[in-house]
Each structure stands twice: as C-alpha cells, then as structure tokens.
Design an enzyme around this catalytic site. Structure first.
Site, PDB file in Angstrom:
ATOM      1  N   ASP A 247      36.894 -71.810  88.191  1.00 18.62           N
ATOM      2  CA  ASP A 247      36.846 -73.130  87.704  1.00 18.62           C
ATOM      3  C   ASP A 247      35.865 -73.382  86.394  1.00 18.62           C
ATOM      4  OD1 ASP A 247      35.815 -74.379  90.718  1.00 18.62           O
ATOM      5  OD2 ASP A 247      34.703 -73.984  88.933  1.00 18.62           O
ATOM      6  N   LYS A 269      38.469 -77.627  86.851  1.00 15.72           N
ATOM      7  CA  LYS A 269      38.343 -78.815  87.337  1.00 15.72           C
ATOM      8  C   LYS A 269      37.338 -79.729  86.498  1.00 15.72           C
ATOM      9  CE  LYS A 269      39.804 -78.268  92.035  1.00 15.72           C
ATOM     10  NZ  LYS A 269      38.909 -77.061  92.741  1.00 15.72           N
ATOM     11  N   MET A 382      28.171 -85.240  90.118  1.00 17.57           N
ATOM     12  CA  MET A 382      29.410 -85.951  89.537  1.00 17.57           C
ATOM     13  C   MET A 382      28.977 -87.296  89.407  1.00 17.57           C
ATOM     14  SD  MET A 382      32.441 -83.768  91.803  1.00 17.57           S
ATOM     15  CE  MET A 382      31.465 -83.971  93.173  1.00 17.57           C
TER      16      MET A 382
HETATM   17  N1  SAH Z   1      29.662 -76.544  94.424  1.00 16.91           N
HETATM   18  C1  SAH Z   1      28.865 -77.129  93.117  1.00 16.91           C
HETATM   19  C2  SAH Z   1      28.964 -78.421  92.696  1.00 16.91           C
HETATM   20  C3  SAH Z   1      30.469 -78.888  92.151  1.00 16.91           C
HETATM   21  S1  SAH Z   1      30.662 -80.642  91.742  1.00 16.91           S
HETATM   22  C4  SAH Z   1      27.174 -76.715  93.337  1.00 16.91           C
HETATM   23  O1  SAH Z   1      26.845 -76.426  94.557  1.00 16.91           O
HETATM   24  O2  SAH Z   1      26.245 -76.868  92.452  1.00 16.91           O
HETATM   25  C5  SAH Z   1      30.416 -80.366  90.182  1.00 16.91           C
HETATM   26  C6  SAH Z   1      28.987 -81.159  89.666  1.00 16.91           C
HETATM   27  O3  SAH Z   1      28.064 -80.300  89.789  1.00 16.91           O
HETATM   28  C7  SAH Z   1      28.927 -81.521  88.175  1.00 16.91           C
HETATM   29  O4  SAH Z   1      29.606 -82.839  87.961  1.00 16.91           O
HETATM   30  C8  SAH Z   1      27.472 -81.721  88.106  1.00 16.91           C
HETATM   31  O5  SAH Z   1      26.953 -82.863  88.565  1.00 16.91           O
HETATM   32  C9  SAH Z   1      27.071 -80.487  89.091  1.00 16.91           C
HETATM   33  N2  SAH Z   1      26.559 -79.409  88.104  1.00 16.91           N
HETATM   34  C10 SAH Z   1      26.867 -78.302  88.362  1.00 16.91           C
HETATM   35  N3  SAH Z   1      26.359 -77.475  87.343  1.00 16.91           N
HETATM   36  C11 SAH Z   1      25.645 -77.948  86.846  1.00 16.91           C
HETATM   37  C12 SAH Z   1      24.720 -77.734  85.846  1.00 16.91           C
HETATM   38  N4  SAH Z   1      24.665 -76.366  85.105  1.00 16.91           N
HETATM   39  N5  SAH Z   1      23.909 -78.693  85.324  1.00 16.91           N
HETATM   40  C13 SAH Z   1      23.932 -79.873  85.862  1.00 16.91           C
HETATM   41  N6  SAH Z   1      24.790 -80.405  86.543  1.00 16.91           N
HETATM   42  C14 SAH Z   1      25.609 -79.347  87.178  1.00 16.91           C
END
Ligand code: SAH
Length: 473
Positions: A247, A269, A382
C-alpha cells in the site's frame, strides 16, 4: 543510473584495440577471456600480442589508426599513450555509433569496464561510475571473500538441469520455488565438498519427486519509511515472494528492495480515498495464494497496529492458506525516535497510548477523559483531518492547553518534518504548515525534550548530551 550494466556476448565478435603497450595488453587479456577477436593497431606491440596473432586470436596492424579500420567492429578501445590519438579514435568511433572506451579518460567512454568477480558462469560486476575506483575495489575485495568458490560449479550443475526443469515444471513461479528448495538443500554442500556426481544424482531425484507447493501469505511490516529499519526477516520474505501486494505507506526505497521479477500490486490506501476496497484486497490475497503464489502483503509500520493485518489473515483461515506475520517498527516508535521524542520517560510520562484519529465503525467517540490524563503520551495515527476535533475534545476533558505537541510528517524519511507547539495550537499549526500525510500527532510532556534530543538530519554535538535529562523542562 549513470551507466546501465549489461553483460555482452563477445564470443567471436570483432573488437578494435588501438594501442600495443602494457595498458592495451591488460585490456586485450580481458577481451580475449570473453572470446573477442581482436584487431590491434599500433606502431609497437608487447610480445604477447604476437603470440595471440599466431593463435589467430588477434590481427595486428602496424602503423597509424585511421577511420577506415573501424567498420565491422562492435567495440573500440583507445589505449595509446597519446591523448590526441585517443581522442581521434573516440570521435571516429562514436560518429559511426560504435561503442568506444578511452582508457583513463572517463569523459570519452561510451562504455566502461567494471571490476569483475569471476565465478563463471556467475559474474559480479561492480562500478562506481568512475567516481570512486578505490571504493569499488574495496567492495570487490569484500565480495570476493563473501562469494564462495563453489558458486561456479553449482551454477554449471543448475545450468545442465535447466531444460529438464523447464520441461517438467509449468510456470515460472513453480520453477523458482523448485530452485529455492534446491539452493536450501544438501545439494549445495555436496558441490562445496566436490561430490559433484552425488549432487547431480540428488538433484535428479528432487526433480522427479517434486510436488507443487501450496501458496502462502506473508504479512510483513515494512516500518515507517527508512529502508534500514526493515527487519532481516522482512527483507528475506520480500526477496522470496512471487507477488508483492503493497500500500501507499510503503516507501519507494523499500520497494526497490523487493525481488526484481516479483509481480507488484498496489492496493494503495489513503485516508478518505480508499483506492481499493478492503474486501477486494482480501479476495486478492486468497486468489493469489490458491494459485500457488508466495504472496508478500507488505504494509507500512507494523501490520497489527492500525494495519488491518488481522482482518486480512482471518479471511485466509477458511481456505487453510498458510501464513506468517512479520512485525515492523510502527510509526509511533520509528517517527518518535527519529524526531528525538522518547515516548515514555521516568519523569514525564509513565504510559503511552496509540490512538487512531478515525472514528470507530459505529461512530462512537473514544474515552476522552482517559486520553486526557497528564503524564502520559498520546500518539495519534491518521489524525490530520480530525485534528481540530481531537484538540477540542482533549481540552474539554481537562488536558492543559500548554501541553506540548509535535506533528511528525514523513517520519524517518529524508523529507521528515517535525513541527512542535502546544495543544492549543495543534489544528492551526497543521493548517498553517500545510502538513501532508503521512503524519503522526504526539501529545504529551515528553515532546518538550525534542529540542534537545533531535538528531536526525543534524550533527550531534557534545553539548546536547552534556546536560542531565532531568533538568530539561
Ligand atoms: N500500520 C502502520 C499504521 C497505519 S495507519 C504502523 O504501524 O505504523 C497510517 C498512519 O500511520 C498515517 O496516517 C500516519 O498517521 C502514520 N504513519 C505511518 N508512517 C508514517 C511516517 N513515516 N511518518 C508519519 N506518520 C506515519
């Protein structure tokens, strides 16, 4: 990519070498070992050239280079000690669109010679594009020690079975799985210990007994973006997969590490813009695995933290599709570390909560009172679109307006931005700074440490660490 590494078949092909001294000699040896037929133009020749002439591997022309010598040659090398002659050779060759190399003059090279590690038929070529030959040489020395000598005979053995395997096993994925199994088997150590006949017998037996293996799904966390934060297991499965379903959160440098010939399917997504429905992704995983594919479901961060990893696995269960789950560094841990924010700290936060900024399915609100307690850190995933609501609810539930907050945009990536302020300013900051997804919101006293502990993209200075942490406000 400044140069495209391609391996050319020079067997029986005519190559023109201008120069007959020791530099030309070195190049001639390399070209002859690849089976080229040389025409060498020079006033004088090192002795070895005459031997090659006798063995009809080289034709010697004593005298000056001229343009009429070029036709019929696939490659041209200018290797004299006269810059003007070399330049003329290069110009004449390129005018005829013949690949030219000028020794020790990178500007006048249409192709260059890489450093070679020869485990024929396995060849490894290394180049620094002429920028750092010493570094390339050191790399070569390292790889020389890493690549065992038995690689050559192993590749030869495999080469002899290629046709039979192709005949017996239909489809690329199945053949690849067969070879993966062979390379993980005893056959390799038989070759290594020079028991080539036994290796051949065992390989023939494996092929006759080979059963088509079932598909499998690897649900793999890719971390927040920096490819060096991948786990070894993630990398290994990314390299084994036939198909990678990924994704948008998976960063480009991480996608570069996926096996080159794996099929890539994006089910990107983004908040508010689900490009592929979850049901479709679920069905895709089932279909691919039932077709016998090794599927790597590559997800940003950790698959079990706001990653729908569990939902995607649940649908596999009725089909008895085997699966593995590989944890990844979740955005909260990765981005906070790269921003210089400890999520807990004995003096400032005894707990940390990971919260989604998206509403629950039934539209219910989270328990804002529990989220508003002091001395705990809130990390909101998010949360961009709902930031004004989050801010208002936390303030209404009693969190102090002066509570430090950080917005971490593109955490752990080269374009990382860290914006700090107070809870009262949160939504305004996001709007003013035009924060883009992906971004995390970190709320809590620990954010105050950020100005002291930030390190990513900065040179650490001794002064930062000279102060005891407890004295930081
Ligand atoms: N499974 C993922 C989260 C997915 S939800 C995890 O464990 O990190 C997606 C959200 O993760 C984004 O909207 C943001 O809030 C956060 N996110 C993921 N990667 C990021 C990054 N490199 N920098 C800042 N926020 C991040």
């Amino acid at each position: 990519m400044q140069y495209l590494p391609i391996f050319t078949n020079l067997k029986g092909k005519a190559v023109l070498l201008v120069g007959g001294g020791h530099v030309a000699l070195r190049k001639a040896r390399t070209l002859l070992s690849a089976g080229a037929v040389l025409t060498v133009v020079s006033h004088q020749f090192e002795a070895e050239f005459y031997d090659w002439q006798q063995q009809q591997q080289a034709r010697l022309i004593q005298g000056d280079f001229d343009d009429s010598q070029l036709p019929g040659h696939w490659l041209v090398l200018a290797a004299t000690d006269d810059d003007a002659v070399n330049a003329a050779v290069h110009q004449a060759a390129t005018a005829r669109q013949i690949w030219a190399n000028t020794v020790d003059d990178q500007e006048k090279c249409e192709f260059i010679f890489p450093s070679i590690i020869d485990r024929s038929p396995i060849l490894v070529a290394i180049s620094s594009g002429g920028t750092a030959p010493v570094l390339a040489r050191r790399l070569r020395e390292k790889l020389e020690t890493l690549l065992p000598q038995h690689l050559g005979p192993l590749a030869e053995l495999v080469g002899r079975f290629r046709g039979k395997v192709q005949q017996k096993l239909q489809g690329f994925a199945e053949r690849r799985q067969f070879w993966e199994k062979v390379f993980n088997s005893n056959i390799v150590s038989l070759v290594q210990t020079q028991q080539l006949d036994a290796a051949e017998t065992e390989l023939a037996q494996s092929l006759s007994e080979h059963q088509t293996s079932k598909g499998e799904v690897y649900v793999v966390g890719a971390g927040p973006g920096d490819p060096e934060l991948l786990t070894l297991k993630a990398l290994q499965l990314m390299q084994q997969a036939d198909v990678v379903v990924y994704d948008y959160l998976v960063s480009e440098p991480i996608m570069q590490l996926v096996r080159r010939d794996a099929e890539l399917i994006c089910v990107g997504k983004k908040a508010g813009a689900h490009s592929v429905a979850q049901e479709h992704t679920n069905q895709l995983l089932i279909d691919l695995a039932l077709a016998g594919k090794k599927v790597c479901r590559l997800k940003g961060g950790d698959p079990f933290i706001f990653g729908r990893g569990a939902e995607e696995i649940e649908v596999l269960l009725p089909h008895q599709i085997p699966f593995q789950v590989v944890p990844g560094i979740t955005a909260a841990a990765g981005c906070a570390a790269y921003a210089g924010i400890p999520l807990t700290h004995r003096d400032y936060a005894q707990a940390v909560q990971f919260v989604t900024g998206h509403c629950q399915k039934d539209g219910k609100e989270p328990d804002w009172h529990s989220l508003s307690r002091p001395n705990q850190t809130l990390v909101i995933y998010m949360g961009l679109m709902k930031s004004a609501h989050i801010q208002a609810q936390l303030l209404a539930a009693g969190r102090a307006a002066t509570t430090p907050v950080a917005i971490l945009e593109n955490g752990t990536r080269p374009e990382q931005r860290v914006i700090t302020g107070t809870l009262a300013q949160l939504a305004d900051l996001i709007e003013q700074q035009q924060v883009q997804s992906p971004a995390l919101l970190v709320i809590g006293e620990v954010v105050a440490l950020q100005s002291k502990l930030a390190w990513y993209g900065k040179q650490p200075t001794a002064a930062v660490f000279a102060q005891p942490l407890a004295s930081l406000a």
